[in-house]
Design an enzyme around this catalytic site. Structure first.
Site, mmCIF file in Angstrom:
data_model
loop_
_atom_site.group_PDB
_atom_site.id
_atom_site.type_symbol
_atom_site.label_atom_id
_atom_site.label_comp_id
_atom_site.label_asym_id
_atom_site.label_seq_id
_atom_site.Cartn_x
_atom_site.Cartn_y
_atom_site.Cartn_z
ATOM 1 C CB CYS A 195 7.798 50.215 -2.111
ATOM 2 S SG CYS A 195 8.850 48.797 -2.494
ATOM 3 C CE LYS B 4 9.161 7.792 5.084
ATOM 4 N NZ LYS B 4 9.513 8.385 6.367
ATOM 5 C CB CYS C 136 13.082 48.294 0.288
ATOM 6 S SG CYS C 136 12.060 47.759 -1.112
ATOM 7 C CB CYS D 4 11.633 51.996 -2.526
ATOM 8 S SG CYS D 4 11.239 51.318 -0.890
ATOM 9 C CB CYS E 86 9.530 47.509 2.098
ATOM 10 S SG CYS E 86 9.628 49.188 1.437
ATOM 11 C CE1 TYR F 104 -3.263 2.993 8.185
ATOM 12 C CE2 TYR F 104 -3.495 4.884 6.712
ATOM 13 C CZ TYR F 104 -3.100 4.345 7.922
ATOM 14 O OH TYR F 104 -2.560 5.155 8.888
ATOM 15 C CG ASP G 21 3.763 13.137 4.602
ATOM 16 O OD1 ASP G 21 3.650 12.814 5.802
ATOM 17 O OD2 ASP G 21 4.560 13.992 4.207
ATOM 18 C CE LYS H 162 5.183 5.965 6.548
ATOM 19 N NZ LYS H 162 4.992 7.405 6.717
ATOM 20 C CD GLU I 255 -2.352 -1.312 2.812
ATOM 21 O OE1 GLU I 255 -2.852 -0.280 3.299
ATOM 22 O OE2 GLU I 255 -2.291 -2.405 3.410
#
Length: 665
Positions: free
Chosen positions: A425, A309, A401, A404, A419, A222, A115, A113, A111
C-alpha cells in the site's frame, strides 16, 4: 561539615528554583546547574537515609506504584458551580443575592475557568499531606503520590500559613505538552489522545507515579478552605496562596460592579486563544468571604459563585465530501472536506470524523450543513448535522483501501479499520520511509518527506533499504533537485550508517516500539539477531515490555519481507548491534543475574559498582522484585529495601562478597 544542614539547604535552594521555573516562569539557573544540584542532593540522601524528608524535591521523579486508589471523604465538600450563558443570567443572579444580603455594595472576583481535572490538596504544618480527586463532590480518590510529581505544586510552603487547610484547583495539560504527547503516539502508530482535559484526568489515575512525572502536567490553584484563614476576601485569598508558593493565575481581576465583570468576560472571550491551556468560561465570585458565608449553598452549588460559559467556537458549513487517509500502520482515518469557513481565527477546510462509529452515530451525509467546533481548542471536528442535504442514503463507510483497494479489516474491540496490505500500500510504504529518515530515527539530512514521496512515485525506492543504492544520477531528474541537493541527499544517507543501534531499531517502524522501548530492547539484546530470536516470553520478561509490544516484535520479525530488508541494511553497513568500548576486564560471569545496589560503599562508587556488574554480564535493577537475584548492601542501606529483600528471600551480599564473586576462577 553539618550534613543534615547541607541537605536541608540544598532542598530549600532546589524548591526555590522549582518555584521560579514552574510557578513564576522566571528561572535563575540553567537546567544543567539544576540537574547537578539535584544529583548532589540525591547522592547525599542515599548516603544519609536517616535524613529522609517526604517533602524533598528529589522525590518529584516518582516511582511509587499505586494498585488501588483509596476512597477519601472530603472534609469540606467540593461543590459544582451553577452555569450562566448570558449577561441576563448574571444580572438575575445579582438580584437574588441582593435579596438575601440587602442593598449592599458588592465586589466580584473574576477568574478564568480552567478545563482540567479538579483536585483538593491538604497541607498540614506547611507540608503536602494528601491529594484527592473531586469524585462525586463528597468523596474522591487519593492520588497523593501522583500529585507530588507535578513540579508547580509546592511540597513545602513558605511564609505564615495555618496549621491545616485544603486548597482547590485544576490539574491541566498545556497545549504544547499535549501536542508533544500526541506526536510521540503517532510516531509509534498509536491513536492520539482526544483532548487535554481527559488526558490530564486520566494521568491522575496511572498506577506508576514515574509515568505521571513524565507528563507535562500543571496545576492552577484558585480556592482555599479551612478554619481561621488569614484573609477576608477571595481576591486576598488568591494573593495569600501566591505568597505561600502556589501557582495562582495572574489573569484574575477584582470587579466593583457587573459592568466590570462583563468587560472581563468580553476581553477573555477573545483573548483566551492566546493562553497556553484550555479555558471554557469565567468564574464570578462574591469577593467578601463574610457575604459568602451568609449566602451559603444550595444542594449542589454555592450561591455566591457563578460560572459564565463561553459559547463554543462553533460554525456551520457544508460537507462537500468524505475522504479517507491511510497512515503508515495502515489505520484508516475518515476526513470531512468542508466548504472553507472561519473558525477561532483560522480558515477550516477539513475536520476529523474519527471512525465509522462516529459517522454512523451522527448520521453525517455528504451535502449536509454541519456544525463544526474546535475540539479542545485545537482540532476541528464535526459535532452534528444542522440541516439535512439532498443525500437520502446514509453514508456507507468504505470497505476497501482508497489507495491499494485491498479489503479493509477491523479487529474486535478496535475503533479503526485497517488496510492489511502492509507491504504493497503506497501511503504505508511512504510513511514508513518517512519515519525511517526522521530526526529521532536515522536523522538523514538532505532528505525530506516530500522527496521520499517523489522517490517512491518515480520507482526509485520501494522500502527504506533502497535508499542506500541511490545515486546522484538517479535523483537529479526529480523536481527541484539540483546537483548540490542530490549530493547532500546521498551524503546524508551514507552518514546514517553511523547512527547507533537503538535509533536504527526505532527507525524500523515496529508497531508500539517508540524511542524508549527501542533503547530498552537494544540495551537488553545488544544486537538485532539476538532480538529476532527472542521468544514471546523472553520479550515479556524484559523490563517494561508488555505482551502487546512483545507480540508486535514477534510478528515483525516473522515477516519474510522484513528479514530481507534487514539483511540488505546489514550489507550496506547499517548498525545492528551496540558498539561497546573494549573492556579487557569484561567477563560473562554474571550473565542471567540481576543485582540491586543499595547503600554507601568503600571500594566502589555506586556508579562504578553498577558498571562492573554490567561489564561482567549482569543486569542492574532499579528496585527489588522477585526477579532480583542479589542485593549488594553497603552502609546505610534503606530499611524498606532491607525489609523487602528479606520478605522475598533474596540473598543480601556485601561489597567484598561481590568482589569475591567476580574474582572466582
Amino acid at each position: 561539615m553539618d550534613i543534615q544542614q547541607t541537605i536541608q539547604d540544598l532542598r530549600e535552594e532546589l524548591n526555590l528554583h522549582n518555584h521560579n521555573y514552574y510557578v513564576l516562569d522566571n528561572p535563575t539557573i540553567s537546567d544543567l546547574e539544576f540537574d547537578q544540584k539535584l544529583k548532589h542532593l540525591q547522592d547525599l540522601e542515599a548516603k544519609y537515609p536517616e535524613f529522609y524528608d517526604e517533602s524533598s524535591p528529589s522525590l518529584r521523579v516518582g516511582g511509587t506504584i499505586t494498585k488501588n486508589f483509596k476512597t477519601i471523604v472530603h472534609e469540606n465538600r467540593m461543590y459544582s458551580l451553577d452555569n450562566s450563558y448570558s449577561k441576563d443570567d448574571l444580572q438575575d443572579w445579582e438580584v437574588k443575592i441582593q435579596k438575601v444580603l440587602g442593598n449592599v455594595q458588592l465586589q466580584y472576583t473574576c477568574e478564568l475557568k480552567y478545563d482540567g481535572a479538579s483536585i483538593s490538596i491538604t497541607y498540614e504544618n506547611g507540608k503536602l499531606s494528601k491529594a484527592v480527586t473531586r469524585g462525586d463532590g463528597f468523596q474522591g480518590d487519593e492520588v497523593t503520590n501522583n500529585i507530588k510529581t507535578i513540579k508547580s505544586i509546592p511540597l513545602k510552603l513558605k511564609g505564615n500559613y495555618p496549621p491545616k487547610f485544603d486548597i482547590r484547583g485544576e490539574i491541566i495539560l498545556p497545549f504544547e505538552g499535549f501536542e508533544k504527547m500526541n506526536q510521540d503516539l503517532i510516531e509509534i502508530g498509536e491513536t492520539p489522545y482526544s483532548n487535554p482535559r481527559n488526558t490530564a484526568s486520566g494521568s491522575l489515575k496511572l498506577q506508576d507515579s514515574a509515568e505521571v512525572a513524565k507528563r507535562p502536567l500543571d496545576c492552577l490553584l484558585y480556592f482555599i478552605t479551612g478554619n481561621n484563614l488569614p484573609f477576608n476576601s477571595q481576591y486576598d485569598g488568591l494573593e495569600t496562596a501566591r505568597n505561600w508558593g502556589f501557582k495562582v493565575p495572574t489573569q484574575s481581576k477584582l470587579a466593583n460592579n457587573l459592568d466590570e465583570v462583563f468587560q472581563f468576560i468580553e476581553y477573555w472571550d477573545v483573548h483566551r486563544h492566546d493562553l497556553p491551556y484550555e479555558t471554557d468560561g469565567v468564574v464570578v465570585k462574591i469577593n467578601n468571604i463574610h457575604f459568602q458565608e451568609e449566602l451559603g449553598y444550595t444542594a449542589k452549588s454555592p450561591r455566591w459563585a457563578m460560572a459564565y460559559k463561553f459559547k463554543a467556537e462553533q460554525v456551520t458549513t457544508t460537507l462537500n465530501s468524505i475522504s479517507y487517509q491511510v497512515g503508515r500502520t495502515g489505520a484508516i482515518t475518515p476526513v470531512a472536506n468542508l466548504e472553507p469557513v472561519q473558525l477561532a481565527g483560522t480558515i477550516v477546510k477539513r475536520a476529523s470524523l474519527h471512525n465509522a462509529d462516529q459517522i454512523e452515530k451522527l448520521d453525517i451525509r455528504v451535502g449536509d450543513e454541519v456544525f463544526v467546533e474546535k475540539g479542545g481548542e485545537i482540532i476541528p471536528k464535526i459535532i452534528g448535522v444542522a440541516k439535512r442535504g439532498n443525500q437520502a442514503e446514509p453514508t456507507k463507510y468504505i470497505t476497501h483501501c482508497p489507495e491499494c483497494h485491498t479489503e479493509l479489516t477491523r479487529k474486535e474491540g478496535e475503533a479503526n479499520h485497517f488496510c492489511p496490505n502492509f507491504y504493497g500500500c503506497p501511503p504505508q510504504i511512504i510513511g514508513r520511509i518517512q519515519h525511517y529518515i526522521s530526526r529521532k530515527a536515522m536523522d538523514i539530512e538532505g532528505l525530506g518527506g516530500e522527496t521520499v514521496a517523489l522517490l517512491f512515485n518515480n520507482g526509485l525506492v520501494k522500502d527504506y533499504s533502497d535508499l542506500y543504492e541511490l545515486t546522484v544520477d538517479q535523483i537529479l531528474p526529480l523536481d527541484r533537485m539540483a546537483q548540490k541537493s542530490a549530493e547532500n541527499l546521498i551524503k546524508g544517507v551514507q552518514n546514517s550508517k553511523k547512527i547507533p543501534f537503538e535509533n536504527v531499531l526505532f527507525a524500523l517502524g515496529i508497531r508500539y516500539v517508540g524511542e524508549t522501548v527501542a533503547k530498552k530492547l537494544a540495551k537488553h539484546y545488544k544486537n538485532i539477531d539476538a532480538l529476532r530470536q527472542a521468544s514471546l516470553m523472553d520479550l515479556i520478561l524484559v523490563d517494561e515490555i508488555g505482551e502487546r509490544i512483545a507480540q508486535s516484535v514477534i510478528e515483525f520479525f516473522e515477516n519474510q519481507n522484513n528479514s530481507i530488508i534487514i539483511e540488505r541494511l546489514k550489507s550496506f553497513g547499517v548498525q545492528f548491534e551496540i558498539i561497546e568500548k573494549f573492556n579487557p576486564n569484561a567477563t560473562s560471569k554474571l550473565v542471567g543475574k540481576t543485582f540491586v545496589v543499595s547503600g554507601v560503599f568503600e571500594i566502589f562508587s555506586r556508579d562504578d559498582l553498577k558498571k562492573t556488574i554490567e561489564d561482567n554480564g549482569g543486569k542492574v535493577g532499579s528496585s527489588i522484585s522477585s526477579k532480583t537475584d542479589y542485593v549488594i548492601a553497603g552502609d546505610n542501606m534503606g530499611p524498606a529495601k532491607l525489609e523487602k529483600a528479606n520478605q522475598l528471600g533474596i540473598a543480601i551480599i556485601s561489597e567484598n562478597d561481590f568482589i569475591k564473586m567476580i574474582n572466582e576462577n
